[in-house]
Design an enzyme around this catalytic site. Structure first.
Site, PDB file in Angstrom:
ATOM      1  N   ARG A  62     -45.697 -37.638 -24.342  1.00 13.57           N
ATOM      2  CA  ARG A  62     -46.956 -36.225 -25.895  1.00 13.57           C
ATOM      3  C   ARG A  62     -44.989 -36.625 -26.917  1.00 13.57           C
ATOM      4  NH1 ARG A  62     -47.230 -30.916 -22.365  1.00 13.57           N
ATOM      5  NH2 ARG A  62     -47.419 -30.041 -23.937  1.00 13.57           N
ATOM      6  N   ARG A 117     -52.307 -34.624 -36.977  1.00  9.70           N
ATOM      7  CA  ARG A 117     -51.109 -35.309 -35.894  1.00  9.70           C
ATOM      8  C   ARG A 117     -51.037 -36.789 -36.198  1.00  9.70           C
ATOM      9  NH1 ARG A 117     -51.237 -31.798 -31.038  1.00  9.70           N
ATOM     10  NH2 ARG A 117     -49.903 -32.521 -29.498  1.00  9.70           N
ATOM     11  N   LYS A 159     -45.741 -23.696 -31.901  1.00 12.41           N
ATOM     12  CA  LYS A 159     -46.930 -23.587 -33.128  1.00 12.41           C
ATOM     13  C   LYS A 159     -48.027 -22.470 -32.676  1.00 12.41           C
ATOM     14  CE  LYS A 159     -48.335 -28.256 -32.648  1.00 12.41           C
ATOM     15  NZ  LYS A 159     -46.905 -28.634 -31.486  1.00 12.41           N
ATOM     16  N   ARG A 199     -43.794 -23.218 -18.626  1.00 12.40           N
ATOM     17  CA  ARG A 199     -44.651 -22.834 -18.985  1.00 12.40           C
ATOM     18  C   ARG A 199     -45.546 -22.349 -18.332  1.00 12.40           C
ATOM     19  NH1 ARG A 199     -47.169 -25.558 -24.883  1.00 12.40           N
ATOM     20  NH2 ARG A 199     -47.404 -27.197 -24.125  1.00 12.40           N
ATOM     21  N   ARG A 250     -50.547 -25.410 -17.427  1.00 14.20           N
ATOM     22  CA  ARG A 250     -51.263 -27.271 -17.774  1.00 14.20           C
ATOM     23  C   ARG A 250     -51.272 -28.457 -17.060  1.00 14.20           C
ATOM     24  NH1 ARG A 250     -50.630 -26.696 -24.016  1.00 14.20           N
ATOM     25  NH2 ARG A 250     -50.608 -28.493 -24.248  1.00 14.20           N
TER      26      ARG A 250
HETATM   27  P1  ADP Z   1     -48.868 -29.457 -27.295  1.00 16.86           P
HETATM   28  O1  ADP Z   1     -48.672 -29.135 -29.251  1.00 16.86           O
HETATM   29  O2  ADP Z   1     -47.557 -28.724 -27.107  1.00 16.86           O
HETATM   30  O3  ADP Z   1     -48.504 -31.058 -27.193  1.00 16.86           O
HETATM   31  P2  ADP Z   1     -51.789 -29.438 -28.163  1.00 16.86           P
HETATM   32  O4  ADP Z   1     -52.504 -28.332 -27.282  1.00 16.86           O
HETATM   33  O5  ADP Z   1     -51.536 -29.041 -29.598  1.00 16.86           O
HETATM   34  O6  ADP Z   1     -50.055 -29.461 -27.156  1.00 16.86           O
HETATM   35  O7  ADP Z   1     -52.070 -31.003 -27.519  1.00 16.86           O
HETATM   36  C1  ADP Z   1     -52.457 -31.150 -26.165  1.00 16.86           C
HETATM   37  C2  ADP Z   1     -53.504 -32.831 -25.874  1.00 16.86           C
HETATM   38  O8  ADP Z   1     -53.676 -33.200 -27.116  1.00 16.86           O
HETATM   39  C3  ADP Z   1     -51.610 -34.282 -27.100  1.00 16.86           C
HETATM   40  O9  ADP Z   1     -51.117 -33.895 -26.440  1.00 16.86           O
HETATM   41  C4  ADP Z   1     -53.439 -34.522 -28.008  1.00 16.86           C
HETATM   42  O10 ADP Z   1     -53.669 -36.000 -26.120  1.00 16.86           O
HETATM   43  C5  ADP Z   1     -54.269 -33.832 -27.837  1.00 16.86           C
HETATM   44  N1  ADP Z   1     -54.457 -33.804 -28.758  1.00 16.86           N
HETATM   45  C6  ADP Z   1     -53.924 -32.611 -29.724  1.00 16.86           C
HETATM   46  N2  ADP Z   1     -54.657 -32.324 -31.491  1.00 16.86           N
HETATM   47  C7  ADP Z   1     -54.558 -33.938 -31.119  1.00 16.86           C
HETATM   48  C8  ADP Z   1     -54.645 -34.247 -32.556  1.00 16.86           C
HETATM   49  N3  ADP Z   1     -55.066 -33.785 -33.736  1.00 16.86           N
HETATM   50  N4  ADP Z   1     -54.691 -35.687 -32.522  1.00 16.86           N
HETATM   51  C9  ADP Z   1     -54.636 -36.609 -31.390  1.00 16.86           C
HETATM   52  N5  ADP Z   1     -54.918 -35.650 -30.067  1.00 16.86           N
HETATM   53  C10 ADP Z   1     -54.420 -34.720 -30.260  1.00 16.86           C
END
Ligand code: ADP
Ligand code: ZN
Length: 218
Positions: free
Chosen positions: A161, A85, A13, A119, A150
């Site tokens: 996750r 999400r 994404k 990554r 990360r």
């Molecule tokens: P990825 O999609 O690779 O898991 P992100 O950087 O989008 O990585 O998200 C990292 C973390 O940030 C998630 O595991 C969650 O804890 C939090 N997070 C991000 N976006 C949301 C969301 N829309 N709702 C709840 N938690 C979120």
């Protein structure tokens, strides 16, 4: 454009979002990036979010919704990456604005663990790369900056996750199918090829909009 990018962690994404935002002149809104920024700056939100993120769990809806609402309320061209999400978040978006299309990046689950644990991110320019592309180098190929991993890209956190994705986020596929907005994209390929498909889809969408407008006036 008002677009949502949907997909499992590691589906690509973020990588696609950067390319789309540049090409179509849209604001790239990544909740992950916004939350990490809050953590770095030590804000109250950052402190609350960190616990959840380190555990690979979703940050509570009310916190992320408040974070995004302000940004998309008055914007007319944006791309949501990592949001919504949960169904609750999707309903909140629907109350704020009308989304045009949802691109669902599909990828074989077996590829995800390796993509995420391998990554690496550049400290300077935030470019994302993978250890298999680095051939042992430890600097960013674009700017020479140092790379880091990360803190949530370790095997244990990745597993949580994924679980959060299947339980809480995957139901959004049906949610947007019902709204006739979902477009599937095969994301298990080279990122440049994935982007070519996305470009076609998004170009097509502007053609459709023009012809719909023409119909109206003819
Ligand atoms: P990825 O999609 O690779 O898991 P992100 O950087 O989008 O990585 O998200 C990292 C973390 O940030 C998630 O595991 C969650 O804890 C939090 N997070 C991000 N976006 C949301 C969301 N829309 N709702 C709840 N938690 C979120
Ligand atoms: Zn760099």
């Amino acid at each position: 454009m008002k677009i949502i990018l949907l997909g499992a962690p590691g589906a690509g994404k973020g990588t696609q979002a950067v390319k789309i935002a540049a090409k179509f002149n849209a604001a790239h809104v990544s909740t992950g990036d916004l939350l990490r920024k809050n953590i770095k700056e030590g804000t109250e939100l950052g402190k609350k979010a960190k616990e959840y993120m380190d555990a690979g769990r979703l940050v509570p809806d009310e916190l992320v919704i408040a974070l995004v609402a302000d940004v998309i309320k008055d914007a007319d061209s944006f791309l949501l990456d990592g949001f919504p999400r949960t169904i609750e978040q999707a309903k909140a978006v629907d109350r704020i604005t009308e989304i045009e299309k949802v691109l669902n990046l599909q990828i074989d689950e077996t590829l995800l663990m390796d993509r995420l644990t391998g990554r690496r991110v550049c400290k300077e320019c935030a470019a994302v790369t993978h250890i298999t592309l680095l051939n042992g180098a430890d600097k960013c190929a674009l700017c020479g900056g140092s790379l880091y991993q990360r803190s949530d890209d370790n095997e244990t956190t990745v597993k949580s996750r994924m679980e959060a994705y299947y339980k809480q986020t995957a139901p959004l596929i049906e949610y947007y199918e019902k709204q006739n907005k979902l477009i599937n994209v095969n994301s298990g390929r080279d990122s440049a090829d994935v982007f070519k498909d996305i470009e076609k889809i998004l170009m097509q969408r502007s053609v459709n909009r023009v012809s719909a407008a023409e119909k109206k006036y003819n």
